[in-house]
Design an enzyme around this catalytic site. Structure first.
Site, PDB file in Angstrom:
ATOM      1  CB  SER A 157      -0.962  -0.045   1.190  1.00  0.00           C
ATOM      2  OG  SER A 157      -2.016   0.869   1.032  1.00  0.00           O
ATOM      3  CG  ASP A 202      -4.320  -1.459   0.393  1.00  0.00           C
ATOM      4  OD1 ASP A 202      -3.387  -2.091   0.913  1.00  0.00           O
ATOM      5  OD2 ASP A 202      -4.464  -0.225   0.501  1.00  0.00           O
TER       6      ASP A 202
END
Length: 277
Positions: A42, A185
């Site tokens: 991320s 993510d």
């Protein structure tokens, strides 16, 4: 055996904080940014790409603090506490991979900004568009299968697409289509994915969300660290101090927190002595 730098998720505030910490450490002669292995999840995937770009930490820090150099981020309201509560409720009675599929379905159904608009933001973050020469591992999750995928320079995938996928917060940003699959993510699997540094002799983990991430995941940081140490690695974990937590604030996706988060990270890094164990 290689040294690894593991960079966890934490929004634009996390990007700024990690950059500040790295710059502060370097200022006092404890530069850890030259690690041969960079694991990015991320926000951490952005920092891994930036650190591997060849720009110095001073320049990368300026890109977080100087308005004329900052990436063109989108402003979004994000209720982190509510997000965690929904994920925690969804986790009940489900295996980790089943939970990731549920989250993936939520992400695919969510109304978000257009994918091209979000991709332009990610592109503006990257000083260099090509993969670094170093071993950079960018973590994302397949939205349909729930499987983890680790992108690297041998994956045949553009760096900007890999980073965008790793940063695709479910329900906030659009999933990223790569080779006919949709990715979200990498923090859905683990906020740091520190276990991907197995085999390295020395590992530094920057964890913007803390050792005990509020997000339910398959591989908590504490478990991954114990596995690394059991395999013979020396591991140091850095989490935000109280000043850094305050600087990031309640919405780590708010671009306004970048400068204060970077400045707090810089001060923390200058005072930090990574403790390996």
């Amino acid at each position: 055996m290689a040294e690894a730098l593991v960079l966890g998720g934490g929004g634009v505030g996390g990007i700024a904080w990690m950059t500040g910490v790295l710059a502060g450490l370097a200022e006092v002669g404890r530069d850890v940014s030259g690690a041969g292995v960079l694991v990015g999840t991320s926000a951490g995937s952005t920092v891994a790409a930036q650190v591997g770009s060849g720009l110095g930490l001073h320049e990368l820090y300026a890109r977080q603090t100087e308005p004329g150099l900052q990436a063109a981020e989108l402003v979004v309201e994000w209720d982190l506490e509510g997000f965690v509560q929904r994920l925690t409720a969804a986790a009940q009675g489900r295996s980790p991979v089943e939970l990731r599929r549920v989250i993936g379905a939520m992400a695919l159904a969510a109304e978000t900004v257009p994918a091209a608009q979000r991709l332009a933001v990610i592109q503006s973050r990257l000083p260099v568009q090509g993969w670094p020469e170093r071993d950079v591992r960018v973590v994302a999750v397949d939205a349909e299968s729930g499987d983890m995928r680790v992108f690297d320079r041998d994956s045949g995938v553009r760096l900007v697409d890999a980073v965008a996928a790793s940063c695709a917060v479910p329900g906030v940003w659009p999933p990223v289509e790569i080779e006919g699959r949709h990715y979200i993510d990498g923090g859905v699997r683990s906020n740091e994915n520190a276990d991907l540094a197995l085999g390295c002799e020395q590992v530094v983990v920057l964890a913007p969300m803390g050792v005990e991430s509020p997000l339910p995941g398959e591989k908590p940081l504490a478990v991954a660290v114990e596995e690394l140490r059991a395999a013979g690695a020396r591991v140091a974990v850095v989490v935000p101090d109280s000043a850094s937590v305050e600087a990031v604030g309640v919405n780590p996706l708010d671009p306004a927190c970048r400068r204060p988060a970077a400045e707090a990270g810089l001060a923390q890094g200058r005072a930090l002595e990574p403790a390996f164990a």
